[in-house]
Structures are given as C-alpha cells and as structure tokens.
Design a protein around this motif. Structure first.
Motif, PDB file in Angstrom:
ATOM      1  N   LYS A  10      12.044  -5.832  10.610  1.00  0.00           N
ATOM      2  CA  LYS A  10      11.893  -5.649   9.170  1.00  0.00           C
ATOM      3  C   LYS A  10      11.490  -4.199   8.886  1.00  0.00           C
ATOM      4  CE  LYS A  10      10.005  -7.919   5.166  1.00  0.00           C
ATOM      5  NZ  LYS A  10      10.884  -8.746   4.387  1.00  0.00           N
ATOM      6  N   GLY A  11      12.213  -3.545   7.993  1.00  0.00           N
ATOM      7  CA  GLY A  11      11.852  -2.183   7.600  1.00  0.00           C
ATOM      8  C   GLY A  11      10.596  -2.205   6.745  1.00  0.00           C
ATOM      9  N   GLY A  12       9.845  -1.142   6.789  1.00  0.00           N
ATOM     10  CA  GLY A  12       8.660  -1.023   5.946  1.00  0.00           C
ATOM     11  C   GLY A  12       7.448  -1.759   6.465  1.00  0.00           C
ATOM     12  N   SER A  13       7.505  -2.251   7.702  1.00  0.00           N
ATOM     13  CA  SER A  13       6.369  -3.011   8.219  1.00  0.00           C
ATOM     14  C   SER A  13       5.264  -2.097   8.762  1.00  0.00           C
ATOM     15  CB  SER A  13       6.834  -3.988   9.302  1.00  0.00           C
ATOM     16  OG  SER A  13       7.454  -3.288  10.348  1.00  0.00           O
ATOM     17  N   GLY A  14       5.562  -0.811   8.895  1.00  0.00           N
ATOM     18  CA  GLY A  14       4.538   0.131   9.358  1.00  0.00           C
ATOM     19  C   GLY A  14       4.750   0.642  10.776  1.00  0.00           C
ATOM     20  N   LYS A  15       5.955   0.467  11.306  1.00  0.00           N
ATOM     21  CA  LYS A  15       6.233   0.908  12.686  1.00  0.00           C
ATOM     22  C   LYS A  15       6.021   2.409  12.873  1.00  0.00           C
ATOM     23  CE  LYS A  15      10.462  -0.769  12.485  1.00  0.00           C
ATOM     24  NZ  LYS A  15      10.377  -1.586  11.265  1.00  0.00           N
ATOM     25  N   THR A  16       6.682   3.185  12.030  1.00  0.00           N
ATOM     26  CA  THR A  16       6.616   4.637  12.222  1.00  0.00           C
ATOM     27  C   THR A  16       5.206   5.152  11.962  1.00  0.00           C
ATOM     28  OG1 THR A  16       8.941   4.808  11.612  1.00  0.00           O
ATOM     29  CG2 THR A  16       7.664   6.838  11.538  1.00  0.00           C
ATOM     30  N   THR A  17       4.535   4.547  11.001  1.00  0.00           N
ATOM     31  CA  THR A  17       3.157   4.939  10.694  1.00  0.00           C
ATOM     32  C   THR A  17       2.249   4.680  11.889  1.00  0.00           C
ATOM     33  OG1 THR A  17       3.523   4.463   8.362  1.00  0.00           O
ATOM     34  CG2 THR A  17       1.230   4.476   9.116  1.00  0.00           C
ATOM     35  N   ARG A 142      -1.163  -2.726   6.853  1.00  0.00           N
ATOM     36  CA  ARG A 142      -1.242  -2.594   5.390  1.00  0.00           C
ATOM     37  C   ARG A 142      -2.005  -3.743   4.737  1.00  0.00           C
ATOM     38  NH1 ARG A 142       4.469  -0.469   3.203  1.00  0.00           N
ATOM     39  NH2 ARG A 142       3.022   0.147   1.579  1.00  0.00           N
ATOM     40  N   THR A 169      -4.099  -1.809  10.435  1.00  0.00           N
ATOM     41  CA  THR A 169      -4.269  -0.814   9.374  1.00  0.00           C
ATOM     42  C   THR A 169      -4.469  -1.516   8.043  1.00  0.00           C
ATOM     43  OG1 THR A 169      -1.952  -0.558   8.687  1.00  0.00           O
ATOM     44  CG2 THR A 169      -2.678   0.743  10.594  1.00  0.00           C
ATOM     45  N   THR A 170      -5.223  -0.858   7.167  1.00  0.00           N
ATOM     46  CA  THR A 170      -5.343  -1.332   5.794  1.00  0.00           C
ATOM     47  C   THR A 170      -4.538  -0.393   4.899  1.00  0.00           C
ATOM     48  OG1 THR A 170      -7.384  -0.080   5.538  1.00  0.00           O
ATOM     49  CG2 THR A 170      -7.612  -2.404   6.132  1.00  0.00           C
ATOM     50  N   GLN A 171      -4.278  -0.859   3.707  1.00  0.00           N
ATOM     51  CA  GLN A 171      -3.478  -0.110   2.735  1.00  0.00           C
ATOM     52  C   GLN A 171      -4.267   1.129   2.283  1.00  0.00           C
ATOM     53  OE1 GLN A 171      -0.373  -1.043   1.860  1.00  0.00           O
ATOM     54  NE2 GLN A 171      -0.171   0.627   0.404  1.00  0.00           N
ATOM     55  N   ARG A 172      -3.774   2.310   2.638  1.00  0.00           N
ATOM     56  CA  ARG A 172      -4.466   3.563   2.277  1.00  0.00           C
ATOM     57  C   ARG A 172      -3.418   4.616   1.991  1.00  0.00           C
ATOM     58  NH1 ARG A 172      -9.826   3.411   4.436  1.00  0.00           N
ATOM     59  NH2 ARG A 172     -10.024   1.782   6.029  1.00  0.00           N
ATOM     60  N   TYR A 175      -2.002   7.409   4.514  1.00  0.00           N
ATOM     61  CA  TYR A 175      -0.904   7.257   5.486  1.00  0.00           C
ATOM     62  C   TYR A 175       0.378   7.935   4.986  1.00  0.00           C
ATOM     63  CZ  TYR A 175      -3.735   4.225   8.426  1.00  0.00           C
ATOM     64  OH  TYR A 175      -4.709   3.743   9.261  1.00  0.00           O
ATOM     65  N   PRO A 176       0.886   7.576   3.786  1.00  0.00           N
ATOM     66  CA  PRO A 176       2.080   8.300   3.332  1.00  0.00           C
ATOM     67  C   PRO A 176       1.838   9.787   3.028  1.00  0.00           C
ATOM     68  CG  PRO A 176       1.394   6.656   1.699  1.00  0.00           C
ATOM     69  CD  PRO A 176       0.607   6.401   2.945  1.00  0.00           C
TER      70      PRO A 176
HETATM   71  P1  ADP Z   1       8.702   1.140   9.222  1.00  0.00           P
HETATM   72  O1  ADP Z   1       8.740   2.262  10.196  1.00  0.00           O
HETATM   73  O2  ADP Z   1       8.370  -0.176   9.845  1.00  0.00           O
HETATM   74  O3  ADP Z   1       9.908   1.054   8.358  1.00  0.00           O
HETATM   75  P2  ADP Z   1       6.760   2.783   7.835  1.00  0.00           P
HETATM   76  O4  ADP Z   1       5.717   3.140   8.816  1.00  0.00           O
HETATM   77  O5  ADP Z   1       7.797   3.805   7.516  1.00  0.00           O
HETATM   78  O6  ADP Z   1       7.454   1.406   8.245  1.00  0.00           O
HETATM   79  O7  ADP Z   1       6.019   2.321   6.514  1.00  0.00           O
HETATM   80  C1  ADP Z   1       6.760   2.007   5.333  1.00  0.00           C
HETATM   81  C2  ADP Z   1       6.104   2.705   4.143  1.00  0.00           C
HETATM   82  O8  ADP Z   1       4.785   2.213   3.977  1.00  0.00           O
HETATM   83  C3  ADP Z   1       5.959   4.206   4.337  1.00  0.00           C
HETATM   84  O9  ADP Z   1       6.120   4.827   3.090  1.00  0.00           O
HETATM   85  C4  ADP Z   1       4.537   4.365   4.839  1.00  0.00           C
HETATM   86  O10 ADP Z   1       3.994   5.622   4.496  1.00  0.00           O
HETATM   87  C5  ADP Z   1       3.832   3.246   4.109  1.00  0.00           C
HETATM   88  N1  ADP Z   1       2.688   2.723   4.876  1.00  0.00           N
HETATM   89  C6  ADP Z   1       2.683   2.274   6.151  1.00  0.00           C
HETATM   90  N2  ADP Z   1       1.454   1.850   6.518  1.00  0.00           N
HETATM   91  C7  ADP Z   1       0.656   2.037   5.440  1.00  0.00           C
HETATM   92  C8  ADP Z   1      -0.739   1.801   5.170  1.00  0.00           C
HETATM   93  N3  ADP Z   1      -1.551   1.267   6.093  1.00  0.00           N
HETATM   94  N4  ADP Z   1      -1.219   2.119   3.945  1.00  0.00           N
HETATM   95  C9  ADP Z   1      -0.387   2.648   3.009  1.00  0.00           C
HETATM   96  N5  ADP Z   1       0.910   2.898   3.189  1.00  0.00           N
HETATM   97  C10 ADP Z   1       1.449   2.601   4.389  1.00  0.00           C
END
Ligand code: ADP
Ligand code: MG
Length: 209
Positions: A10-17, A142, A169-172, A175-176
């Motif tokens: 799933k995209g947007g799950s926080g992998k790259t972060t 998140r 991680t919590t929503q902060r 990160y972005p």
């Molecule tokens: P993926 O690599 O799984 O697609 P990302 O790491 O790119 O996911 O995260 C998707 C979006 O959510 C990005 O814009 C990222 O900055 C944001 N994000 C990820 N983790 C958090 C967090 N803990 N708090 C706030 N924003 C986050």
C-alpha cells in the motif's frame, strides 16, 4: 550486512519515511548504511537528491533480481535498508528474499491492515523454503498521539500471526517537512520525532539479536 526490508504494497503507509529515518538513526550510531530504493517511483532517490546525497548513499534496484544484485554491492556495509515498492508483488517477493528482517509499516486503520494480506502470504511462503527467514514485524505508522490502539486494530493485526513492534511513528508534520529538504528528523536530534525513531531503532536491534 544485515538487510532490513521496509515493505507494504500500500502506498502512503510510511515506508520511505521509516527507511530514510531508520537509516539515519543507524548511521548516527557509526554504522555504515546503504539505502536501496526498490520503488520504481524513486522516492528515496529523490530524497537523496534533495539533500545533495549527504546523509546516506542511495542506490536504485527496482528489479526482480534485487536479492542477487544486492550481494554484488553490499560488501563493507553494516546495514542495508530496502525501501519497498508499492503494488508490485514480484518486487516485494524479491525484497523478502534479500531480507533478514521485514518491517511492515501500517497505519492503524482496518483497510490498511487488510491490505497487508498479500505481503504476509509472500513472507510466509518464503519462510517455508528457508526455515523461518526472514523475521518480520508490523510497525504502527502515523498513529495519532496519545491514543491507544483499539482492540479491533490490535486483533486484526494479531490475526496475521506476526509481532507488532512497541515502537512506531506518530503523525508529525516534521516528517514531511524534513523529507522535502532531503533531511530526516535528526535535523533536531533532541526532538520528540527523533526520540521515536531512536526507540524504533533500538527495538529493531533487539529483535535482531
Ligand atoms: P510510502 O513510502 O509507504 O508510500 P511515505 O513514507 O512516502 O509512504 O509516506 C506517505 C506520506 O505521508 C508522505 O508525504 C510522508 O511525508 C507522510 N508521512 C509518513 N509518515 C508520517 C508521520 N509519521 N507523520 C506525518 N506524516 C507522515
Ligand atoms: Mg515510498
């Protein structure tokens, strides 16, 4: 090296972060770390370019031969962090094959949890032919601060039979905002975000012992 693959189709799950921040946390412990971008969208490579390549070396390996190709370039590193690709099951399987530990970042929502089923199957299939490698665990990504995971969320996750790390991680917004500059939350090492990533790093080291 020890290979950690951060996967979720799933995209947007926080992998790259998690990949970039965990890689930086390990580097700050004086380990050598290579970040492998297995996502054809190249987010980790974009992040690396935004910082001028100063934090962690990043290499793109978005092909099914990842596990084999990695062997040729991984010498000398203590850690390899693989940033996973969305959707493409074959790339996920390739990363699972290369990994000692799979971390599955998942947002605490039922849809996101249900969407992990294919990946959990891929991991189970791999473990069957390898006697239990790789290890795998969920990482809550998140989460809203100061809210306990609901019983429904916890039990949906435990149905998969994989552990859930205590750290996550919590929503902060940091990160972005740090990602946009090619940085990590360690821009401010004393921040709450840096603390949660360090806590995650410690638990990962513990799990791998
Ligand atoms: P993926 O690599 O799984 O697609 P990302 O790491 O790119 O996911 O995260 C998707 C979006 O959510 C990005 O814009 C990222 O900055 C944001 N994000 C990820 N983790 C958090 C967090 N803990 N708090 C706030 N924003 C986050
Ligand atoms: Mg990504």
């Amino acid at each position: 090296p020890t290979v950690i693959a951060i996967l979720n189709q799933k995209g947007g799950s926080g992998k790259t972060t998690i990949a970039t921040n965990l890689a930086h946390a390990l580097k700050r412990d004086s380990y050598t770390v290579l970040l492998v971008d297995s996502d054809p969208q190249g987010s980790a490579r974009d992040w690396n370019e935004a910082s001028g390549g100063n934090i962690i070396p990043v290499v793109g390996l978005d092909r099914e031969t990842l596990a084999k190709d990695l062997q040729a370039i991984s010498q000398g590193y203590d850690w390899i962090i693989i940033d996973g690709a969305p959707q493409i099951a074959k790339l996920s399987a390739a990363a699972v094959k290369a990994a000692d530990l799979v971390l599955i970042p998942v947002q605490p929502s039922p849809y996101d949890i249900w969407a992990c089923a294919d990946l959990v199957d891929i991991i189970a299939a791999r473990r069957e032919v390898t006697n239990g490698k790789p290890q795998a665990a969920f990482v809550i990504s998140r989460a809203i601060k100061n809210t306990k995971l609901s019983g429904e969320i916890s039990s949906a996750l435990s149905d998969y039979g994989l552990p859930v790390l205590k750290a996550g991680t919590t929503q902060r917004v940091v990160y972005p905002t740090t990602a946009a500059e090619g940085l990590t939350v360690f821009s401010d090492p004393g921040s709450d975000a840096a603390r949660e990533i360090n806590t995650l790093k410690k638990e990962v080291l513990e799990v791998l012992k």
